[in-house]
Design a protein around this motif. Structure first.
Motif, PDB file in Angstrom:
ATOM      1  N   GLU A   7      44.256  26.760 -43.034  1.00  0.00           N
ATOM      2  CA  GLU A   7      45.120  26.543 -44.199  1.00  0.00           C
ATOM      3  C   GLU A   7      45.727  25.138 -44.148  1.00  0.00           C
ATOM      4  O   GLU A   7      46.071  24.637 -43.067  1.00  0.00           O
ATOM      5  CB  GLU A   7      46.237  27.592 -44.241  1.00  0.00           C
ATOM      6  N   ASN A  13      44.236  19.548 -42.621  1.00  0.00           N
ATOM      7  CA  ASN A  13      43.337  20.569 -43.170  1.00  0.00           C
ATOM      8  C   ASN A  13      43.267  20.517 -44.700  1.00  0.00           C
ATOM      9  O   ASN A  13      43.114  21.550 -45.347  1.00  0.00           O
ATOM     10  CB  ASN A  13      43.780  21.977 -42.735  1.00  0.00           C
ATOM     11  N   ASN A  19      37.849  24.067 -49.589  1.00  0.00           N
ATOM     12  CA  ASN A  19      36.853  24.891 -48.902  1.00  0.00           C
ATOM     13  C   ASN A  19      37.263  26.354 -48.873  1.00  0.00           C
ATOM     14  O   ASN A  19      36.423  27.256 -48.912  1.00  0.00           O
ATOM     15  CB  ASN A  19      36.638  24.365 -47.492  1.00  0.00           C
ATOM     16  N   ILE A  20      38.595  26.579 -48.802  1.00  0.00           N
ATOM     17  CA  ILE A  20      39.095  27.960 -48.777  1.00  0.00           C
ATOM     18  C   ILE A  20      39.991  28.243 -49.992  1.00  0.00           C
ATOM     19  O   ILE A  20      40.621  29.296 -50.076  1.00  0.00           O
ATOM     20  CB  ILE A  20      39.872  28.253 -47.479  1.00  0.00           C
ATOM     21  N   SER A  79      37.561  18.742 -45.551  1.00  0.00           N
ATOM     22  CA  SER A  79      37.064  19.944 -46.211  1.00  0.00           C
ATOM     23  C   SER A  79      36.227  20.820 -45.299  1.00  0.00           C
ATOM     24  O   SER A  79      35.944  21.954 -45.649  1.00  0.00           O
ATOM     25  CB  SER A  79      36.226  19.525 -47.427  1.00  0.00           C
ATOM     26  N   HIS A  80      35.804  20.305 -44.148  1.00  0.00           N
ATOM     27  CA  HIS A  80      35.024  21.132 -43.229  1.00  0.00           C
ATOM     28  C   HIS A  80      35.900  22.135 -42.491  1.00  0.00           C
ATOM     29  O   HIS A  80      35.384  23.023 -41.834  1.00  0.00           O
ATOM     30  CB  HIS A  80      34.284  20.242 -42.227  1.00  0.00           C
ATOM     31  N   SER A  81      37.250  21.946 -42.592  1.00  0.00           N
ATOM     32  CA  SER A  81      38.164  22.860 -41.913  1.00  0.00           C
ATOM     33  C   SER A  81      38.342  24.129 -42.719  1.00  0.00           C
ATOM     34  O   SER A  81      38.425  24.103 -43.953  1.00  0.00           O
ATOM     35  CB  SER A  81      39.525  22.180 -41.711  1.00  0.00           C
ATOM     36  N   ASN A  82      38.398  25.255 -42.018  1.00  0.00           N
ATOM     37  CA  ASN A  82      38.668  26.536 -42.665  1.00  0.00           C
ATOM     38  C   ASN A  82      40.097  26.988 -42.419  1.00  0.00           C
ATOM     39  O   ASN A  82      40.441  28.144 -42.679  1.00  0.00           O
ATOM     40  CB  ASN A  82      37.696  27.608 -42.169  1.00  0.00           C
ATOM     41  N   ASN A  90      43.067  22.591 -49.598  1.00  0.00           N
ATOM     42  CA  ASN A  90      41.792  22.730 -48.906  1.00  0.00           C
ATOM     43  C   ASN A  90      40.861  23.467 -49.854  1.00  0.00           C
ATOM     44  O   ASN A  90      40.931  24.687 -50.010  1.00  0.00           O
ATOM     45  CB  ASN A  90      41.965  23.518 -47.599  1.00  0.00           C
ATOM     46  N   LYS A 107      42.926  27.061 -50.961  1.00  0.00           N
ATOM     47  CA  LYS A 107      44.341  27.268 -50.678  1.00  0.00           C
ATOM     48  C   LYS A 107      45.059  25.924 -50.680  1.00  0.00           C
ATOM     49  O   LYS A 107      44.477  24.886 -50.364  1.00  0.00           O
ATOM     50  CB  LYS A 107      44.536  27.967 -49.329  1.00  0.00           C
TER      51      LYS A 107
END
Length: 304
Positions: free
Chosen positions: A83, A110, A150-151, A78-81, A148, A153
């Motif tokens: 896709e 991701n 976090n974003i 989840s720290h990845s931004n 993900n 998506k």
């Protein structure tokens, strides 16, 4: 998230017996009663108990492992931004029967939330075997969804499984329907050919009323032709022979179709020739003179 494996000093692949053994050892070591109620040891004892409650239960351990993997892998998690990406989603077979087991393998990047629908949440990388019971549909769509959060998506990939029993049943039903349609077409064609009837053709059937009408008309036509034209020709002329042969041919055609209507072979019309044959033979016997002299059957009786 606390790493309970490190807390108990065991590997992630440790068995339940190894988990219990590590818990007993550490709980004795950090028990508050043996450490004069020290706050540090009391907190450690609580964490050890918490670790054992999670790792000592198979279902809780599976859920914990999945969440731990998602958290530890920063590249995937989840720290990845970036896709989310599905590297692969595979299974060992696409045809199944009720009760079969199918193994799925997958790998995502991701993503911090991965689901295999309709089975549930899984780890971001792994493999799992599912047993398919009571599937009432011919096709079962299995979907891998990597999200993900976090974003906000996600990406999906589907595998279509087919129920072999229902597929075969549908195939046989389709073939049966096709054969039924072909038979109907053939029967229609055959029936149409049988029902097709014309005056000069021996095909088809002729009802009794129509047969009687045609015979009466034939007799009337023969009588008129004989009365009107007969005076112009001798009794032994070709005209009378042609007139008789034509009327007999027409009568034979209508009789054959009438025999068809009563479900008899048209060859029975030959019986019409029997009285004519007897008449012709009688005329020859009584009218014709014998052969003079010798023939192939012997001497003339008068010459003896």
């Amino acid at each position: 998230m606390t790493d309970y494996y490190k807390m108990l000093g065991i590997e992630k692949s440790a068995s339940l017996q190894e988990v219990k053994k590590a818990y007993r050892k550490l709980s004795l070591k950090f028990h508050p009663d043996k450490n004069d109620g020290d706050i540090f040891f009391e907190n450690m004892f609580k964490q050890i108990q918490e670790a054992y409650e999670i790792l000592g239960d198979i279902k809780k351990k599976e859920d914990y492992d999945r969440k731990l993997n998602n958290q530890k892998n920063n590249y995937y998690g989840s720290h990845s931004n970036f896709e989310p990406v599905i590297d692969y989603f595979e299974n060992d077979k696409t045809l199944f029967c009720s009760g079969d087991e199918i193994k799925f393998k997958w790998k995502t990047y991701n993503a911090d939330l991965v689901e295999i629908k309709p089975f549930g949440e899984v780890s971001i990388v792994g493999n799992k075997t599912y047993k398919l019971n009571n599937v009432s549909k011919q096709f079962l769509i299995v979907e891998l969804k990597a999200t993900n959060t976090n974003i906000s998506k996600y990406v999906t990939k589907q595998i279509i499984l087919e129920n072999k029993i229902l597929r075969d049943a549908k195939y046989h039903e389709t073939r049966k329907s096709e054969y039924s349609n072909i038979n109907q077409e053939l029967n229609l064609k055959y029936t149409t050919n049988l029902n097709k009837e014309s005056f000069w053709s021996i095909k088809g059937r002729l009802r009794r009323r129509d047969y009687l009408v045609r015979v009466m008309l034939l007799v009337i036509a023969y009588t008129i032709a004989y009365s009107v034209l007969g005076n112009y020709f001798n009794e032994d002329s070709v005209f009378h022979l042609i007139l008789f042969a034509g009327c007999f041919l027409i009568l034979a055609i209508q009789t054959i179709k009438r025999l068809h209507d009563i479900n008899m072979s048209g060859w029975w019309y030959i019986t019409l020739l029997i009285p004519l044959t007897v008449l012709y033979l009688g005329l020859i016997v009584f009218v014709e003179e014998g052969t003079r002299g010798t023939n192939k059957f012997g001497l003339d009786p008068k010459s003896r």
